[in-house]
Design a protein around this motif. Structure first.
Motif, mmCIF file in Angstrom:
data_model
loop_
_atom_site.group_PDB
_atom_site.id
_atom_site.type_symbol
_atom_site.label_atom_id
_atom_site.label_comp_id
_atom_site.label_asym_id
_atom_site.label_seq_id
_atom_site.Cartn_x
_atom_site.Cartn_y
_atom_site.Cartn_z
ATOM 1 N N HIS A 205 43.077 38.904 36.515
ATOM 2 C CA HIS A 205 42.342 38.412 35.339
ATOM 3 C C HIS A 205 41.659 39.576 34.633
ATOM 4 O O HIS A 205 41.146 40.493 35.282
ATOM 5 C CB HIS A 205 41.352 37.308 35.715
ATOM 6 C CG HIS A 205 40.079 37.752 36.367
ATOM 7 N ND1 HIS A 205 38.961 38.118 35.654
ATOM 8 C CD2 HIS A 205 39.727 37.881 37.669
ATOM 9 C CE1 HIS A 205 37.982 38.439 36.482
ATOM 10 N NE2 HIS A 205 38.422 38.305 37.715
ATOM 11 N N ASP B 260 35.349 43.963 39.061
ATOM 12 C CA ASP B 260 35.774 42.581 38.769
ATOM 13 C C ASP B 260 36.006 42.427 37.265
ATOM 14 O O ASP B 260 35.061 42.111 36.559
ATOM 15 C CB ASP B 260 34.691 41.619 39.274
ATOM 16 C CG ASP B 260 35.076 40.165 39.110
ATOM 17 O OD1 ASP B 260 36.232 39.880 38.791
ATOM 18 O OD2 ASP B 260 34.198 39.307 39.287
ATOM 19 N N ASN B 261 37.154 42.633 36.677
ATOM 20 C CA ASN B 261 38.360 42.956 37.382
ATOM 21 C C ASN B 261 39.185 43.965 36.566
ATOM 22 O O ASN B 261 40.393 43.843 36.445
ATOM 23 C CB ASN B 261 39.134 41.660 37.651
ATOM 24 C CG ASN B 261 40.329 41.893 38.544
ATOM 25 O OD1 ASN B 261 40.350 42.835 39.341
ATOM 26 N ND2 ASN B 261 41.345 41.085 38.350
ATOM 27 N N GLU C 87 39.213 33.408 33.644
ATOM 28 C CA GLU C 87 39.077 33.217 35.104
ATOM 29 C C GLU C 87 37.651 32.901 35.486
ATOM 30 O O GLU C 87 37.388 31.999 36.289
ATOM 31 C CB GLU C 87 39.559 34.480 35.843
ATOM 32 C CG GLU C 87 39.725 34.285 37.344
ATOM 33 C CD GLU C 87 38.514 34.681 38.188
ATOM 34 O OE1 GLU C 87 38.567 34.512 39.403
ATOM 35 O OE2 GLU C 87 37.496 35.147 37.625
ATOM 36 N N GLU C 88 36.710 33.648 34.900
ATOM 37 C CA GLU C 88 35.298 33.480 35.278
ATOM 38 C C GLU C 88 34.738 32.125 34.834
ATOM 39 O O GLU C 88 33.677 31.709 35.277
ATOM 40 C CB GLU C 88 34.451 34.621 34.691
ATOM 41 C CG GLU C 88 34.926 36.031 35.052
ATOM 42 C CD GLU C 88 34.616 36.435 36.481
ATOM 43 O OE1 GLU C 88 34.168 35.588 37.268
ATOM 44 O OE2 GLU C 88 34.852 37.614 36.816
ATOM 45 N N ASP D 255 42.416 41.019 42.483
ATOM 46 C CA ASP D 255 41.084 40.872 41.911
ATOM 47 C C ASP D 255 40.130 41.681 42.790
ATOM 48 O O ASP D 255 40.118 41.494 44.006
ATOM 49 C CB ASP D 255 40.726 39.375 41.921
ATOM 50 C CG ASP D 255 39.564 39.033 41.016
ATOM 51 O OD1 ASP D 255 38.881 39.945 40.540
ATOM 52 O OD2 ASP D 255 39.336 37.829 40.810
HETATM 53 ZN ZN LIG Z 1 37.156 38.381 39.410
#
Ligand SMILES: [Zn+2]
Length: 438
Positions: free
Chosen positions: A261, A279-280, A311-312, A339
């Motif tokens: 991501h 991240d990331n 994603e988050e 990730d």
């Molecule tokens: Zn992540």
């Protein structure tokens, strides 16, 4: 004379050993995929630059990150699935903080991201509140806690000091009060040992502020709290996944997927940028390094590369993808989601390793043979990254993350300057060797 001859013979022997070593080492290196460390670092540095604005939802920072990945795909000659289009769009709502996020105690203005964070659901709010304080003595005594949380606080800012609270049940009770505001407070505060931010698709009707332990140590420091926060809520934001592939040489209709991501948390006001190096940006850099490699060295199977958006916000990009895949999910031979690739001092964890034990064992034996990482650790499946929607649909997949080293996570300290990329090359070799076994 003897000793002279021996010395000469020893020199010859050493020379021979050196040649044999050199030859063996060259062969060893030639067998593993070449690795471009400057490129890997450049991708991390670019994606995690402060100018990338945490790859969030302000000034199209997420879109710019997606564009960067698409540009790299184009440069490496990665083919799009649709003519001239690497993107797959999807829609969601998101709460953002592009303007001021100010919190003050008495006359002390606090530093966003350093002294405090706000909950990602916080609305626009401006005011000064009297504080009702639940210290750890109150929280740790069940009768006192029950009494405290049975009341309503419509005009007050209720502050929970979690320092010294270790009982898990108590933490759960207080956590629910904080999350649902069952006490009807005008605002909620929490004192914690670590500030961990996130991003949300919804808005509350009250603010929540988390303070770092040490910022408020005595009740008298926080008799009053002043807040001036402006949110901006988007109810129909367009996000995108970035997809491309390299055609396989022998079994082109069977696919190995590498994904990462690219989105992160963005900014919390104009002062706190969550650059998300580990991240990331790190996982994207690994995915792009692999794309660069396989574009030049096509594998037996077709290799797919995906940068996920959202994603988050709850694995939105990958959940969206499995509902609208660009080729049948059943054609995925294996998926490797990457990730948090930026450390590795303590090795890696393989999430869903238990789901595919033979494949996991293969990773372990490659690691042992090439002496790459301290540990390859097995873990059950978990809904903690973009492999999860695929596993739910029956696709064989691992999620791999690195362990050890820096502890920065979902905070302003997850920066490119301090990201060591300790075992980045070793993980890259492990992944490319793993693909060879399939
Ligand atoms: Zn992540």
């Amino acid at each position: 004379m003897q000793s002279y001859k021996l010395a000469v013979d020893m020199r010859k022997l050493n020379y021979l050993i050196a040649i044999v070593c050199l030859f063996a080492c060259t062969i060893g290196n030639a067998q593993t995929a070449p690795f471009d460390s400057a490129y890997a670092r450049l991708m991390v540095d670019t994606l995690a630059s402060p100018f990338s604005l945490g790859r969030g939802y302000y000034r199209n920072a997420d879109e710019n990150a997606a564009n960067l990945i698409a540009t790299e795909f184009f440069k490496h000659n990665i083919q799009p699935f649709e003519k001239n289009n690497y993107y797959q769009q999807f829609h969601f709502s998101v709460n953002t903080f592009p303007h001021q996020v100010k919190v003050a105690l008495k006359d002390r203005q606090l530093i966003p991201g350093v002294d405090f964070i706000i909950s990602p659901e916080t609305p626009t709010v401006k005011g000064t509140y009297k504080v009702a304080w639940a210290d750890s003595n109150t929280i740790n005594n069940r009768a006192k806690l029950d009494k405290f949380i049975s009341k309503k606080y419509p005009k007050k800012f209720v502050l929970f000091n979690m320092k010294g609270v270790t009982d898990e049940t108590t933490k759960k009770i207080v956590g629910k009060v904080i999350a649902d505001n069952t006490i009807g407070a005008a605002g909620i505060g929490v004192v914690r040992d670590k500030l961990t931010w996130s991003v949300s698709t919804t808005v509350d009707n009250y603010p929540t502020v988390e303070f770092l332990t040490g910022v408020i140590t005595k009740k008298k420091q926080a008799k009053k709290i002043s807040i001036d926060i402006q949110n901006q809520f988007f109810d129909d934001y367009t996000g995108r996944n970035v997809l491309g592939f390299v055609k396989g040489t022998e079994v082109p209709d069977s696919f190995i997927v590498f994904s990462a991501h690219y989105d992160h948390l963005g900014i919390m006001g104009t002062e706190a940028i969550f650059t998300g190096a580990n991240d990331n940006a790190s996982g994207c850099s690994m995915m792009l390094s692999l794309a660069k490699h396989y574009a030049k060295n096509p594998a037996k199977y077709s290799m797919v590369f995906i940068g996920w958006g959202g994603e988050e916000l709850g694995l939105l990009g990958s959940f969206n993808y499995v509902d609208k895949p660009v080729f049948p999910l059943g054609k995925i031979k294996f998926m490797l989601n990457l990730d948090i690739m930026g450390t590795g001092d303590d090795g890696i964890t393989v999430v869903n390793g238990t789901g595919h034990k033979a494949k996991f064992d293969s990773l372990v034996s490659i690691n042992k043979k090439l002496n790459l990482l301290k540990e390859v650790k097995i873990r059950n499946n978990a809904a903690n990254s973009d492999h999860y929607p695929f596993v739910e649909k029956g696709v064989p997949a691992f999620f791999i993350y690195t362990m050890g080293g820096i502890k920065a996570y979902h905070d302003i300290y997850d920066k490119r300057e301090t990201l060591p990329m300790t075992k980045f090359k070793e993980v890259y070799i492990l992944l490319t060797e793993f693909v060879k076994t399939m």
